[in-house]
Structure formats: C-alpha cells, structure tokens
Scaffold this active site. Structure first.
Site, mmCIF file in Angstrom:
data_model
loop_
_atom_site.group_PDB
_atom_site.id
_atom_site.type_symbol
_atom_site.label_atom_id
_atom_site.label_comp_id
_atom_site.label_asym_id
_atom_site.label_seq_id
_atom_site.Cartn_x
_atom_site.Cartn_y
_atom_site.Cartn_z
ATOM 1 C CB ILE A 1 -0.929 0.002 1.235
ATOM 2 C CG1 ILE A 1 -1.743 -1.298 1.294
ATOM 3 C CG2 ILE A 1 -1.851 1.220 1.194
ATOM 4 C CD1 ILE A 1 -2.511 -1.498 2.591
ATOM 5 C CG ASN B 1 1.287 7.888 1.935
ATOM 6 O OD1 ASN B 1 1.799 8.997 1.892
ATOM 7 N ND2 ASN B 1 0.145 7.674 2.550
ATOM 8 C CB ALA B 2 1.304 11.140 -2.023
ATOM 9 C CD GLU C 1 6.868 -8.907 1.717
ATOM 10 O OE1 GLU C 1 6.260 -7.829 1.533
ATOM 11 O OE2 GLU C 1 7.913 -9.210 1.115
ATOM 12 C CB CYS D 1 12.217 -5.102 2.057
ATOM 13 S SG CYS D 1 11.184 -4.605 3.441
ATOM 14 C CB CYS E 1 9.145 -7.588 5.218
ATOM 15 S SG CYS E 1 8.057 -6.266 4.642
#
Ligand code: THU
Length: 140
Positions: A45, A47-48, A57, A93, A96
């Site tokens: 998800i 984000n700007a 994950e 990553c 995660c």
C-alpha cells in the site's frame, strides 16, 4: 509440496490484485498461513509521501496480529510489475524480514518466494535473516 503451501502460493498471486501501487507500479501480494489454518492476505500500500508505504508482507502480518493471530507457519510472496505476470522473484525486504523475526521461529517459519505456480523458491527465515536480533535478546 504440500497442497496447503501450493494453495498459499496461489493466494499470494491473487493478493497482488489488491495492491495500491500508483508510484512504483510494482505490485506485491502476500499470503500468511496461521497455525490454526487461517490464511491472511496482504498487498503493498503506497503513499504519496513514499515513506509511509507499507509492504505486502507487513500488511499481512499486521492484519493478522491485530486480529489475535500470533502463531505462523509460512508466508508466500509474489511480486512484479502491475497487471503483468511476475517474471522475477520478489524477496522480502529487510524490514519485513525483521517483522517476521518478531513473531516466527527462525528454524521453522517458511518463506515461499513465488514467480508462478511452477517456479518458486522455499527458504526458512534463518536462511534470509541469519544472525538476527530478536525478542530473546531482550528477555533475561
Ligand atoms: N515491496 C513489498 O511490498 N515487499 C517487499 O518486501 C519489497 C517491496 C513493495 C513496496 C513498494 O510499494 C514496491 O514494492 C516497490 O518497492
């Protein structure tokens, strides 16, 4: 491979559809198998502000833990460019991996990195996060 894990890979590929990734156009799906058999989906998800982006994950882990699940068996992860079939392995990553370490047994928790139903790699958490720092470091 066990049917349960094959199914987990299919759910991870399915979860990519729910990715919100207008900035990178890279969609990631995850499917987290809990000890009680429940499977929790997650997607990335974005984000700007970029930095507020959440990986697939961690979405799956945070959904699960916030719903009372704390015992996990395996996670399947699939990633690639949006609306395209995955053509590479999307490894989790570092952040995660560290979140997995918080809740999972590094000797037992399985990580399936999935390109498609036939091409996947299977690891244990300890393979992808060796010599890690975890909750045991802080308990006497
Ligand atoms: N991403 C994940 O969802 N999981 C990872 O382990 C690596 C990266 C996402 C974050 C971002 O939305 C996009 O992939 C490109 O970095």
């Amino acid at each position: 491979m066990k049917k349960e894990l094959k199914n987990l890979m299919i759910i991870a590929m399915e979860a990519r559809k729910y990715s919100y990734c207008p900035y990178s156009n890279y969609s990631v799906g995850a499917a987290l198998l809990c000890k009680d058999g429940r499977v929790i989906m997650g997607s990335n998800i974005e984000n700007a502000s970029y930095g507020a982006t959440n990986c697939a994950e961690r979405t799956a882990f945070f959904k699960a833990v916030s719903e009372g699940e704390k015992d996990f068996v395996a996670i399947a992860i699939s990633g690639g460019f949006k609306d395209m079939e995955s053509d590479s392995f999307a490894y989790p990553c570092g952040v995660c991996r560290q979140v997995m370490r918080e809740f999972c047994d590094e000797e037992k928790f399985k990580i399936l990195v999935v390109k498609n139903e036939k091409e996947y790699e299977e690891y244990l958490l300890k393979d992808l996060l060796p010599k890690s720092f975890g909750p045991n470091n802080l308990s006497g």
